[in-house]
Design a protein around this motif. Structure first.
Motif, PDB file in Angstrom:
ATOM      1  N   GLN B  30     -15.768  68.946 -74.282  1.00  0.00           N
ATOM      2  CA  GLN B  30     -14.548  69.077 -75.098  1.00  0.00           C
ATOM      3  C   GLN B  30     -14.387  70.480 -75.664  1.00  0.00           C
ATOM      4  O   GLN B  30     -13.283  70.977 -75.805  1.00  0.00           O
ATOM      5  CB  GLN B  30     -14.600  68.111 -76.274  1.00  0.00           C
ATOM      6  N   ILE B  56      -2.950  75.141 -94.354  1.00  0.00           N
ATOM      7  CA  ILE B  56      -2.680  73.707 -94.486  1.00  0.00           C
ATOM      8  C   ILE B  56      -1.339  73.492 -95.170  1.00  0.00           C
ATOM      9  O   ILE B  56      -0.941  74.264 -96.038  1.00  0.00           O
ATOM     10  CB  ILE B  56      -3.769  72.954 -95.283  1.00  0.00           C
ATOM     11  N   ARG B 108     -18.334  66.268 -90.584  1.00  0.00           N
ATOM     12  CA  ARG B 108     -17.030  65.850 -90.034  1.00  0.00           C
ATOM     13  C   ARG B 108     -17.092  64.696 -89.043  1.00  0.00           C
ATOM     14  O   ARG B 108     -16.159  64.464 -88.281  1.00  0.00           O
ATOM     15  CB  ARG B 108     -16.260  67.041 -89.431  1.00  0.00           C
ATOM     16  N   THR B 116      -9.537  66.744 -96.774  1.00  0.00           N
ATOM     17  CA  THR B 116      -8.230  67.406 -96.808  1.00  0.00           C
ATOM     18  C   THR B 116      -7.680  67.522 -98.243  1.00  0.00           C
ATOM     19  O   THR B 116      -7.272  68.604 -98.680  1.00  0.00           O
ATOM     20  CB  THR B 116      -7.197  66.641 -95.956  1.00  0.00           C
ATOM     21  N   CYS B 142      -0.651  66.624 -85.285  1.00  0.00           N
ATOM     22  CA  CYS B 142      -1.840  66.192 -84.522  1.00  0.00           C
ATOM     23  C   CYS B 142      -3.019  66.567 -85.381  1.00  0.00           C
ATOM     24  O   CYS B 142      -3.837  67.398 -85.007  1.00  0.00           O
ATOM     25  CB  CYS B 142      -1.980  66.829 -83.149  1.00  0.00           C
ATOM     26  N   GLY B 144      -5.445  64.639 -86.542  1.00  0.00           N
ATOM     27  CA  GLY B 144      -6.651  63.823 -86.474  1.00  0.00           C
ATOM     28  C   GLY B 144      -6.599  62.512 -87.236  1.00  0.00           C
ATOM     29  O   GLY B 144      -5.590  62.142 -87.837  1.00  0.00           O
ATOM     30  N   TYR B 207     -24.926  58.313 -75.421  1.00  0.00           N
ATOM     31  CA  TYR B 207     -24.319  57.530 -76.494  1.00  0.00           C
ATOM     32  C   TYR B 207     -25.218  56.322 -76.711  1.00  0.00           C
ATOM     33  O   TYR B 207     -25.461  55.564 -75.763  1.00  0.00           O
ATOM     34  CB  TYR B 207     -22.934  57.033 -76.092  1.00  0.00           C
ATOM     35  N   GLY B 274      -2.079  61.849 -80.922  1.00  0.00           N
ATOM     36  CA  GLY B 274      -3.542  61.931 -80.878  1.00  0.00           C
ATOM     37  C   GLY B 274      -4.206  61.002 -81.856  1.00  0.00           C
ATOM     38  O   GLY B 274      -3.680  59.927 -82.185  1.00  0.00           O
ATOM     39  N   ALA B 276      -4.291  60.978 -84.800  1.00  0.00           N
ATOM     40  CA  ALA B 276      -3.458  60.664 -85.965  1.00  0.00           C
ATOM     41  C   ALA B 276      -2.794  59.295 -85.823  1.00  0.00           C
ATOM     42  O   ALA B 276      -2.408  58.689 -86.822  1.00  0.00           O
ATOM     43  CB  ALA B 276      -2.385  61.744 -86.149  1.00  0.00           C
ATOM     44  N   GLY B 285     -14.618  57.799 -72.926  1.00  0.00           N
ATOM     45  CA  GLY B 285     -14.158  59.178 -72.875  1.00  0.00           C
ATOM     46  C   GLY B 285     -12.645  59.277 -72.883  1.00  0.00           C
ATOM     47  O   GLY B 285     -12.044  60.062 -72.152  1.00  0.00           O
ATOM     48  N   GLN B 286     -11.977  58.474 -73.678  1.00  0.00           N
ATOM     49  CA  GLN B 286     -10.523  58.414 -73.641  1.00  0.00           C
ATOM     50  C   GLN B 286      -9.847  59.284 -74.693  1.00  0.00           C
ATOM     51  O   GLN B 286      -8.741  59.745 -74.495  1.00  0.00           O
ATOM     52  CB  GLN B 286     -10.042  56.973 -73.892  1.00  0.00           C
ATOM     53  N   GLY B 287     -10.483  59.422 -75.851  1.00  0.00           N
ATOM     54  CA  GLY B 287      -9.787  59.937 -77.012  1.00  0.00           C
ATOM     55  C   GLY B 287      -9.019  61.219 -76.730  1.00  0.00           C
ATOM     56  O   GLY B 287      -7.805  61.292 -76.923  1.00  0.00           O
ATOM     57  N   SER B 291      -4.977  61.657 -76.161  1.00  0.00           N
ATOM     58  CA  SER B 291      -4.290  62.515 -77.126  1.00  0.00           C
ATOM     59  C   SER B 291      -3.514  63.628 -76.419  1.00  0.00           C
ATOM     60  O   SER B 291      -2.375  63.935 -76.772  1.00  0.00           O
ATOM     61  CB  SER B 291      -5.315  63.131 -78.086  1.00  0.00           C
TER      62      SER B 291
END
Ligand code: FAD
Ligand code: FAD
Lengths: 589, 589
Positions: B30, B56, B108, B116, B142, B144, B207, B274, B276, B285-287, B291
């Motif tokens: 990634q 931000i 994180r 945030t 996007c 998260g 994993y 994504g 969010a 392995g989709q995320g 997104s």
């Protein structure tokens, strides 16, 4: 061939039947090649290695008495660093005619005179240039057709300048000729021929034989050669099709010389390569290819000697291998040029004319040359072929190999030729690889073990025995590998078996086939299976068949750092492999 | 499956049977993806577009009353530019145990709290940050899983946090497990499962389901989670194979949430994409893939509306298409997670256990999701499918298409799915292309003309007639193409015929199939033949067959800028194509 008007023969692209390399044929603009070299230099080299421009040598001395001394620096060179002004060449007259035509197409064409001596004279007279003395172990002169290096060594070019003059146009053609995006040749009945080479960005390069100029065999009047005049010649040849252009990217014209240097090195210390030792017609797109292959042949040899891995005698094979190739190429070029300039046969009965099939044959052969696939080096210390090494090379006296390979064990992995590439799967992750991708040109020799069907226990015993011999303390690998280096740093062992991949595990093989590293574990990149891939149609489990290797018994193949095949033998022939390397590599002390 | 000890089930890689895209499946880190985006942004964009970091938003206002006004900027955002100090996050405690393990693997992770609001508060209190007001036409959040944008809009995530906790290790494994370089899953009898994802540089990502922690369903104690503890879990699952490591590149742990946002946009002005709006287990392995596909779906739609090419109503299809995908994915993920966490079946009679074939099916389906090949968008203004558009989407009320495509004319080019890719040859230069390479995502719709066997004169007449309709002054192309733009700038026409390539010439086709340019001549890049290539085995002259198109009669296919199929019809259905575009494109004035 297509429905072409009867007075035009069009040779369409030739299927690349015999092709067994990794890459398909593409036409790349020469201008991009230098960028590739520079990028690669930056990526792979010590950061202070860089190309200096505006530097010319004006003195070259070689002390032949110390040529064989490994520690000596027998060459002295004086370099002159030109100022920007001195280094910027004066361009000739502009011959531009088309609106967008670039300035002087004949600048540095071989129709213009060489300016090296002028440059040197001016720099000597001027106050601006600095000089520098360099003492070198080796020097390679790739300074082109007018090679100053060659002249210093007093070497000669043999052969002659022909009276064929060709024009070159790089244009975006506006035409109804249907094959304009094909690499093809157009052969007119009476007006000569055009070669068509499609390029990027809608450009097409046309090579056009200019029958208009120099009919009488006299000197060429450069001023008559313009893009417009070259276009006219093309129009005449291609008629009744029409062709014109609005955008011309580049153009030139040149006279064909077909010559080979009488000597490719002085004492195997100063070498010549590229156009400095061979020039021929550019029709088959060979010049740059053959020149790069010269250096590809020479590079690993010099590097190996300098690193202390290779014996100096190997350097002699540069001339025996590459001069012979140049001679073959020029012989081919003679034939090819005649085909181009000659008149096409009207029909099968027209014996004086040139037949389409003869033409096609020559085209195929040309492609083989360009891809390097046709290259077949003769017997020498690094090619364990039967026969006389000086007959098979250019006549140079090179040592013969101490052993003779058993060609019959791998009928398609020819001694002296490049190892062909077929797809095999990595044993551990089943990913398909073109086997050549594993034969990196990193200076290492390789022993490729065709382990056969290792699910058969008798065969697996042979493989285990081979592993034991290879790993022995006085064995072939350790004999030439410094103790402080990784076991695969001089000779790399790669394995291809043909047992069912799912029934085999990498750890079944001897450890030297997949060396262990304390920190990162086993090496998973060295053992392959000849098996069918889920993903890629050309990884079809038929590599053994295509390599001509018996699936039951296998064999071993030694490849040189340039991927050419040095030796082929049985799994038991480790002693022979040792003898091969005894004549090539330096033993560790 | 291999000869594994009886208490371990190993799922080997799954053949990618249904795969019809251009690329083979690979696993990319990634971390490299962002680099690709930045490079591409630099290459393709206006040079002053750059990514700002340490910025931000702390205020978002949307004036819904002007949402439908094309000229309006209905969004107001206040941005805060943080100082370096403010923008550098404080890392949590170090949990490093292995010698080379990186510092805080849980930084994180979703096991850590979102920071945030903290950041915003601190920046407001501090003196250092500058603010800026931006008025925008569109905003895409996007940001998260903890999306601030989503919270401002008051949208909800539906679904729940599961109690599965997974650990992740990126290590260079030292192991005798034979399939360590395979993407596979190891399912132990009682200790849960491990997923193995081989990576570059000898790294493998594992994993591992951590059954040790949170057994009682209570809150997770972060301090118990360390790389060593994750490794121990892996060792237990993989036993009797052994595994350890010296080098750990990265590690983390997280809890799985399986949730979908209730709304993907506010008035089709502020969009969410994504994590969010959807989170699920990372096992397949989709995320990131899903997104990115969100944004790929949304990007051309917003761009087209802003450029004045597309009607604003098309924007509604973002939610109907992508929310439905997210829902499907999470349903699949539920099933997949159960398979992973469940106990493997002992034998065929063990009904409570999970069978190998069920597992395998799910794996295949997961691959289809990841490659995007399984995506099948429902009926809408941009997909001319029969049926109810709100049933086929996520329930959003989107306009239906004015026409219905004739699926039977191209049985493998499914309406609502991505146009599959097969190899065809360029008519003019015979070079093979994966047809998808010609479907650039450059915002243009395409009409792909399957011209059939054009050596048949009746068929060629149909093609000529089609060309005439397409080129008509009030025809479908000109109706939507501004006069000062190139004829192919809104709708691009590509042709694939299946007549014998050598008997056909590009200039035989209507001019609009290969537009002429004053300066550079004909466009040679748009007409293709379904023919056998000299070079590439997969260019086999069977594209018509694979596309399910009749070789004699052909058909036309409309593809969207994202390569999804919008409409299929007869060569005569130009009127229908016009109606399709009437509901999608803005007519020129
Ligand atoms: C019109 C034309 C088309 C061609 N098309 C093709 C093609 O399609 N494919 C192909 O493979 N080949 C082609 N060739 C041939 C190809 O260009 C040459 O074979 C190739 O460039 C030779 O490389 P080289 O490095 O040996 O020499 P060169 O490319 O000539 O390089 C010599 C270099 O040495 C420098 N130099 C010379 N003297 C000195 C000095 N005294 N001091 C310092 N530097 C010096 C020069 O400035 C130059 O940079 C073509 C040739 C021509 C003329
Ligand atoms: C351990 C693990 C492994 C995974 N492996 C894979 C995998 O192999 N394949 C795969 O496809 N997916 C994988 N995923 C999922 C993948 O990482 C996510 O789905 C993906 O990153 C989502 O992208 P995104 O842009 O929506 O959100 P994110 O990647 O979370 O990006 C959100 C961005 O917005 C920023 N941001 C947040 N709030 C604000 C704010 N208020 N102001 C300004 N900026 C803000 C954040 O700093 C961040 O840069 C994995 C996830 C995990 C946890």
């Amino acid at each position: 061939m297509r429905r072409a008007p009867s007075n035009v023969l069009i040779e369409s692209p030739i299927p690349f039947l015999a092709y067994r390399g990794r890459f398909q044929q593409v036409v790349l603009h020469q201008g991009r090649i230098e960028r590739f070299f520079l990028d690669s230099l930056k990526k792979h080299s010590n950061p202070h290695i860089k190309v200096e421009r505006g530097v010319i040598p004006d003195l070259l001395e070689l002390d032949t008495s110390s040529a064989e001394d490994l520690e000596a620096y027998p060459i002295k060179l004086r370099l002159r660093h030109l100022s920007d002004e001195e280094a910027t060449p004066a361009q000739g007259n502009s011959h531009s005619v088309g609106e967008d035509a670039p300035e002087d197409g004949l600048f540095r064409s071989n129709l213009a005179a060489d300016d090296t001596d002028d440059l040197i004279r001016k720099a000597r007279d001027g106050k601006q240039s600095e000089t520098e003395i360099v003492r070198a172990k080796y020097v390679i002169g790739c300074d082109g057709a007018h090679s100053w290096t060659r002249r210093q060594l007093g070497f000669k070019m043999e052969g002659e300048q022909t009276d064929f003059i060709w024009g070159v146009l790089d244009i975006q053609p506006i035409t109804d000729f249907p094959d304009i995006r094909m690499r093809c040749a157009i052969h007119s009945a009476n007006s000569g021929s055009v070669m068509v080479i499609p390029r990027e960005n809608k450009l097409v390069r046309l090579y056009i034989q200019l029958t208009e100029v120099n009919k009488d065999g006299g000197a060429v009047d450069r001023s008559t050669i313009t893009p417009q005049m070259i276009l006219k010649a093309a129009q005449k040849i291609m008629s009744p099709y029409t062709i014109t252009y609005k955008y011309c990217d580049w153009w030139t014209a040149y006279q064909i010389g077909q010559r080979v240097g009488n000597n490719f090195s002085a004492s195997e210390r100063v070498f010549l390569a590229g156009d400095a030792v061979h020039t021929h017609s550019p029709k088959a797109g060979q010049g740059m290819n053959v020149s790069m292959q010269d250096c590809f042949n020479l590079g690993w040899k010099i590097a190996g000697v300098v690193n202390g891995t290779l014996q100096r005698s190997v350097l002699k094979t540069y001339q025996s291998e590459r001069r012979r190739i140049a001679q073959d190429l020029i012989e081919f070029d003679h034939r090819f040029s005649r085909l181009f300039s000659g008149r096409p046969a009207k029909d099968a009965a027209d014996e004086a004319g040139i037949s389409m099939s003869e033409f096609k044959d020559a085209f195929v052969k040309g492609n083989m040359f360009a891809s390097g696939i046709a290259v077949d080096y003769g017997s020498s210390s690094i090619v364990a072929k039967p026969g006389n090494s000086s007959d098979q090379g250019d006549g140079t006296d090179v040592a013969s190999c101490r052993v003779v390979g058993k060609q019959e064990l791998a009928t398609e992995i020819k001694l002296g030729m490049r190892m062909p590439s077929f797809k095999v799967l990595n044993q551990s992750d089943a990913r398909p690889w073109h086997f050549q991708e594993r034969l990196n040109s990193d200076g290492r020799f390789r022993i490729v073990v065709f382990a056969g069907d290792v699910t058969d226990s008798a065969q697996m015993d042979r493989v285990q025995q081979l592993g034991k011999s290879l790993a022995a303390p006085d064995g072939v690998v350790r004999r030439f590998t410094p103790k402080d280096k990784k076991i695969d740093s001089v000779i790399d062992i790669l394995t291809i078996h043909c047992g069912e991949r799912q029934k085999v595990e990498m750890l079944d093989f001897p450890e030297i086939f997949h060396p262990f590293d304390e920190k990162s574990g086993w090496d998973y990149s060295k053992v392959f299976a000849d098996a069918v891939s889920y993903h890629e149609a050309d990884a079809d489990g038929k590599a053994y068949e295509k390599y001509g290797v018996n699936r039951r018994r296998g064999c071993i193949v030694v490849t040189r750092p340039d991927q050419y095949v040095g030796y082929v033998g049985e799994l038991e022939d480790v002693g022979e492999v040792g003898k091969y390397f005894d004549g090539v590599l330096m033993p560790v002390r």
